[in-house]
Design an enzyme around this catalytic site. Structure first.
Site, mmCIF file in Angstrom:
data_model
loop_
_atom_site.group_PDB
_atom_site.id
_atom_site.type_symbol
_atom_site.label_atom_id
_atom_site.label_comp_id
_atom_site.label_asym_id
_atom_site.label_seq_id
_atom_site.Cartn_x
_atom_site.Cartn_y
_atom_site.Cartn_z
ATOM 1 N N HIS A 367 0.819 -1.211 0.000
ATOM 2 C CA HIS A 367 0.000 0.000 0.000
ATOM 3 C C HIS A 367 0.853 1.262 0.000
ATOM 4 O O HIS A 367 0.543 2.246 -0.647
ATOM 5 C CB HIS A 367 -0.932 -0.006 1.197
ATOM 6 C CG HIS A 367 -1.626 -1.312 1.359
ATOM 7 N ND1 HIS A 367 -2.231 -1.714 2.498
ATOM 8 C CD2 HIS A 367 -1.782 -2.322 0.493
ATOM 9 C CE1 HIS A 367 -2.727 -2.911 2.344
ATOM 10 N NE2 HIS A 367 -2.458 -3.308 1.134
ATOM 11 N N CYS A 680 -5.488 -1.411 -19.154
ATOM 12 C CA CYS A 680 -5.198 -0.599 -17.960
ATOM 13 C C CYS A 680 -4.088 -1.203 -17.094
ATOM 14 O O CYS A 680 -3.736 -0.637 -16.067
ATOM 15 C CB CYS A 680 -6.455 -0.354 -17.143
ATOM 16 S SG CYS A 680 -7.140 -1.837 -16.422
HETATM 17 C C1 PEP Z 1 -4.262 -5.549 -13.663
HETATM 18 O O1 PEP Z 1 -4.402 -6.630 -13.102
HETATM 19 O O2 PEP Z 1 -3.614 -5.405 -14.712
HETATM 20 C C2 PEP Z 1 -4.879 -4.331 -13.112
HETATM 21 C C3 PEP Z 1 -4.904 -3.222 -13.805
HETATM 22 O O3 PEP Z 1 -5.375 -4.403 -11.868
HETATM 23 P P1 PEP Z 1 -4.517 -4.468 -10.539
HETATM 24 O O4 PEP Z 1 -3.098 -4.164 -10.899
HETATM 25 O O5 PEP Z 1 -5.121 -3.469 -9.629
HETATM 26 O O6 PEP Z 1 -4.727 -5.869 -10.099
#
Ligand code: PEP
Ligand code: MG
Length: 755
Positions: A367, A680
């Protein structure tokens, strides 16, 4: 059997006198070895100091041949002295020469001494040297003698730490803790920061090591222990997990240790050997720390850490110092150094003064790492023992791009980094100039660049980068940095702030992605063998819909009469999406019943990050309003390689054929079903990987703010059509090719595409 002469207290008093005299360090050491030898009725007393190269050099001796001083050295781990330094444990032998580690150094004339007692010279757990006494007769050293020698070694540690030793070492080899050092850890947040150390938990500087009255010191120690027990009991009673972000579990462990007889006895013994109460606590703490650094069992290591923390609290009670640095005392150019740290503690510092963060523990998805990235502070972790290696105010450089830390850097090293920082700043300036330039490829393809966000501190980046909106709002971050569960009203407040910050640009809120590595300190943890594959994200949302429902309610209220986009994490089947959508529909009906306005528009999307969805990709593309590729998890699951485990997290290349074909099928399905697709995950924020994704057909990305400039600069120079043709050609023949990265890099170089 010989006994100590005058006892340890007399010896300590004498040592104090020697240390107070205005003599050169070598004279002090020479006198100290004579004092120790005579006090302990030993024929030999020697001090070995550990140099930069980890070799142990004989710095002073009484009894061994004088010519050996600054000549005899033991390599790291060599001989009994090397063994003591490595293990950081005392060693008493009645017949030293029969020990398998014994190593004979002819120049010392050591062969006539049979019995041997050696203790490490430790300071905050770091080995600075070794102190040895020897006798010709075969004899067994008592526990009291060992304790006395350890007490003396603590005083010696202070002398060595005070410096002045550097010039004594042979051949200019440097020694002592004030030398420049270079450590490499794990990068948490990019950037280069130059500044000065601020210990998050300032070490108590013990000015008075040697007790005037041991009886009075025992009393002080007892009183401090009672006070410590009382504060812990109070913290547990109050259920106050917010204070310093302590878990209840940790507090319970503290309570257990605070009553641990072994620990208390060792501190009492140290006081009785002549130390002040605080010096006794530190002496025992230093042993704990040394043990901890050598402990490989993660559970035991954690417990030793707890014990060390507890000792720290005790020290603060004894000297009446604050546990954390006062906010208004933070110097300019502060580099925060801590064992570990909660996200809220980092947010408490004045951002304008922070230049870096260096931790002993905490992975890139911890975090505090998330907050460091959001604040744009270079951060590095996994630097073992860093809190012991530095002093308050030491010069330090943090290189978040390589995970390196320079401690007390010499001028030439500092200049290199200043240049690096200048170059970076210049590049940032160039990126800033691109802020209002539309991201369009050379052949006219629009590239949509949005930001990943999740905290209020992220929102100003929107204005700075000129990004087209927020493509991934990780709602769990608010939960992760809070000390207790955020209320629906608090959630609504944050969502509204995000919606207002973007103005008429879009925000895609992702519902809570907790579980796995994303742990909430105030929520009961389910013990799982395999948390990444466990009960997390939408699985919790569907099984215990209360939390998801209240979150959706907060989102709908914040999104009243606005355009709202919500997506669900870790969807593994189309059916899961349909069930999640039904929860939103129920909440919409709830709004209608209460005569509250609905959002002006509502789009519901799916994170594509579980490989099973690739085999239902056409169906999900038809069903969902949009898709978002979570490449971080998708790669982890595709390759069965834990993204948190540094032994395997980089083992497979997302630019290998298997991964690229998987990604391509998502882009193709989206196009076929007219379903917008965004990437993303971190991949989209790395220029060469974004180039590959554009070549596969992706046009929309969401990324960390610092990636916006580099990705835009890359896209502006790219011919997407040519890249696509190149990619098709490469993918047509991949047999035996481990990764397409080299071929894609060559393409970029040939076409002048900046990476
Ligand atoms: C991912 O898994 O690529 C994502 C964008 O989510 P997180 O990194 O929050 O798991
Ligand atoms: Mg994910």
């Amino acid at each position: 059997m010989p006994t100590t002469f005058g006892g340890p207290r007399v010896l300590l008093r004498r040592l104090r006198e020697v240390m107070a005299q205005p003599t050169l360090p070598q004279d002090k050491l020479d006198r100290i070895v004579i004092l120790i030898a005579s006090n302990m009725v030993a024929e030999v007393c020697s001090i070995y100091v550990q140099r930069d190269d980890k070799a142990l050099e004989l710095f002073a001796t009484e009894g061994l041949k004088r010519e050996a001083v600054h000549l005899t050295t033991m390599k790291a781990g060599e001989g009994l002295v090397g063994l003591i330094a490595r293990e950081a444990e005392a060693l008493a032998l009645s017949d030293a020469q029969s020990h398998p580690s014994f190593s004979y150094k002819p120049e010392t004339g050591e062969e006539i001494y049979r019995s041997f007692l050696g203790v490490p010279i430790l300071r905050a757990g770091a080995t600075l040297g070794v102190l040895v006494v020897q006798n010709t007769a075969t004899r067994t050293y008592t526990d009291e003698e060992m304790e006395a020698l350890q007490t003396v070694s603590m005083v010696l540690a202070e002398l060595i730490a005070q410096g002045g030793m550097q010039s004594l070492a042979a051949n200019g080899a440097s020694s002592g803790p004030s030398r420049p050092m270079h450590e490499k850890g794990v990068s948490l947040a990019d950037g280069v920061g130059l500044g000065h150390v601020v210990l998050h938990e300032p070490r108590v500087v013990i000015k008075n090591l040697i007790a005037e009255s041991p009886e009075a010191e025992v009393k002080r120690l007892e009183e401090a222990i009672s006070a410590l027990r009382k504060t812990i009991d109070e913290l547990i009673e109050r259920g106050d997990v917010s204070h310093g972000g302590e878990h209840k579990e940790v507090l319970e462990t503290f309570r257990m240790f605070a009553h641990d007889q072994g620990w208390l006895r060792r501190m009492r013994e140290a006081v009785l050997s002549g130390l002040t109460a605080e010096a006794a606590v530190e002496r025992v703490q230093s042993d704990t720390r040394a043990r901890m650094l050598r402990q490989t069992d993660p559970y035991l290591r954690e417990r030793l850490h707890d014990l060390e923390d507890l000792a720290n609290r005790l020290l603060h009670i004894l000297v009446g110092a604050d546990l954390t640095i006062a906010r208004d005392q933070l110097p300019e150019n502060a580099i925060i150094v801590a064992r570990n740290m909660g996200p809220a503690a980092l947010l408490d510092y004045d951002r304008a003064r922070l230049r870096g963060l260096v931790l002993e523990e905490g992975g890139p998805s911890s975090h505090v790492a998330i907050v460091a990235r959001a604040l744009g502070i270079p951060a590095v972790s996994e630097i073992q023992n860093i809190t012991a290696l530095v002093e308050q105010g030491d010069a330090m450089i943090v290189d978040g791009s390589t995970g390196e830390v320079q401690i007390r850097p010499p001028a030439d090293v500092e200049n290199v980094y200043k240049e690096k920082a200048r170059l970076r700043a210049r590049r940032q300036e160039q990126y800033r100039k691109l802020r209002d330039v539309a991201a369009v490829t050379r052949d006219g393809q629009d590239i949509d660049i949005k930001l990943n966000a999740g905290l209020l501190v992220d929102l100003p980046h929107l204005e700075e980068t000129g990004a087209a909106g927020i493509g991934l709002f990780r709602t769990e971050l608010q939960f992760m940095v809070a000390a207790r569960m955020p209320t629906t009203a608090e959630q609504q407040h944050l969502y509204l702030a995000a919606l207002e910050a973007v103005g008429d640009k879009p925000v895609t809120f992702r519902t809570l992605d907790i579980g796995g590595d994303k742990i909430l300190p105030y929520m009961r943890r389910v013990e799982e063998e395999n948390p990444a594959l466990g009960w997390r994200a939408i699985r919790i949302g569907l099984d215990r819909p209360g939390l998801l429902r209240s979150q959706v309610r907060a989102l709908l209220r914040a999104g009243e009469k606005r355009h709202l986009k919500i997506m669900f994490p870790m969807i593994a089947t189309v059916d899961e999406f349909i069930r999640a959508r039904a929860i939103v529909q129920r909440e919409l009906a709830h709004l209608d019943r209460h005569d509250r306005a609905r959002p002006a528009s509502l789009a519901l999307g799916v994170m594509v990050e579980v490989p099973s969805l690739l085999f239902e990709i056409d169906e999900i593309a038809r069903e969902a309003d949009f898709l978002s590729v979570g490449s971080n998890d998708l790669m982890q699951f595709l390759f069965a390689a834990d993204r948190e485990n540094r032994f395997v997290s980089d083992r497979f290349d997302p630019l290998s054929a298997g991964a690229l074909r998987a990604l391509k099928c998502i882009a193709d399905a989206g196009r076929k079903a007219h379903c917008p697709v965004t990437v993303c995950g971190e991949m989209g924020g790395r220029p060469i990987e974004a180039l590959a994704l554009i070549a596969l057909g992706f046009r929309s990305f969401s990324m960390t703010p610092s990636s916006v400039g580099p990705i835009k600069a890359m896209a502006l120079k790219l011919d997407a059509g040519a890249a696509r043709e190149h990619m098709d050609r490469l993918l047509a023949d991949v047999s035996g090719v481990a990764s397409l990265r080299p071929a894609l890099k060559a393409f970029a170089a040939e076409h002048d595409v900046p990476l």
